[in-house]
Scaffold this motif. Structure first.
Motif, mmCIF file in Angstrom:
data_model
loop_
_atom_site.group_PDB
_atom_site.id
_atom_site.type_symbol
_atom_site.label_atom_id
_atom_site.label_comp_id
_atom_site.label_asym_id
_atom_site.label_seq_id
_atom_site.Cartn_x
_atom_site.Cartn_y
_atom_site.Cartn_z
ATOM 1 N N ARG A 19 41.993 39.783 53.395
ATOM 2 C CA ARG A 19 41.637 40.005 51.993
ATOM 3 C C ARG A 19 41.165 41.439 51.778
ATOM 4 O O ARG A 19 41.536 42.087 50.794
ATOM 5 N N GLU A 24 44.050 39.883 47.917
ATOM 6 C CA GLU A 24 44.037 38.426 47.802
ATOM 7 C C GLU A 24 45.436 37.823 47.778
ATOM 8 O O GLU A 24 45.674 36.754 48.336
ATOM 9 N N LYS A 55 44.346 28.255 45.537
ATOM 10 C CA LYS A 55 44.468 29.715 45.458
ATOM 11 C C LYS A 55 45.811 30.181 46.005
ATOM 12 O O LYS A 55 46.433 31.103 45.451
#
Length: 213
Positions: A19, A24, A55
């Motif tokens: 990340r 992301e 996510k």
């Protein structure tokens, strides 16, 4: 196999590093997140796994679009988690999306497509639609047997699932005969001492006990 806490901690560090270094939505970050979700799942931490899977699905959709193998794979994983948490309606919706997408991309004879259909059948059965699940599993079994052979592990798994659905639906004679076939094939393909063979034999024994055989 249950993951160890150390391995999970290491995967969490890898996710954090990717990340920071890549962002992301980078494919490598998303892959690491999905791997971490699998490890959390193995520990029974379904809420945390689901949060990561959501996510990943969002990231895959943004980066790759709806009709991409990696997006559909992430959707399938999220659907399984939702089903395990009891959210059958949303699990079914996502599984239908995954099945439709994979059929369009890879056709009906692709193994991952057939596995997605198998998962969808399980969710449909959990909703009480045994006839719908039966139809899907018969399709999976017929296709796997035709394309890969009766002794393929996916054929055996689908047969076992169909036997369970037949039993739940009250067709016990056919369910018992099919479960016998599952046990025989399991011994042939996996071996007498394999865990899957033991599980299949235990299910057959439970059927016999319940039926008063």
């Amino acid at each position: 196999m249950i993951d160890t806490g150390g391995a999970c901690d290491a995967q969490e560090r890898l996710v954090a590093e990717r990340r920071l270094a890549l962002g992301e939505d980078h494919p490598e970050t998303l892959t690491a997140m999905l791997d971490l979700a699998d490890r959390l799942w193995a520990q029974g931490r379904l809420i945390a796994a689901r949060q990561l899977e959501e996510k990943v699905v969002e990231g895959r959709r943004r980066q790759l679009g709806e009709q991409h193998a990696d997006t559909l794979r992430a959707i399938g994983k999220l659907a399984v988690t939702l089903g395990a948490q009891g959210n059958l309606a949303e699990a079914r919706r996502l599984q239908e999306e995954a099945v439709s997408g994979r059929r369009a991309l890879f056709g009906d004879t692709d193994l991952e497509t057939l596995r997605a259909i198998n998962n969808l059948a399980g969710t449909i059965a959990a909703q009480g639609d045994f006839a719908g699940a039966h139809e899907l599993l018969e399709f999976v079994i017929a296709t796997v047997v035709r394309e890969f052979g009766e002794e393929h592990p996916d054929s055996i798994r689908a047969m076992s699932n169909l036997a369970a659905i037949l039993w739940q639906g009250g067709d016990r004679a056919e369910a018992y005969a099919l479960q016998q076939q599952v046990v025989e094939l399991g011994r042939l393909v996996f071996g007498e001492d394999d865990e899957a063979t033991h599980t299949a034999a235990a299910i057959l024994a439970a059927m016999e006990q319940e039926a008063g055989c």
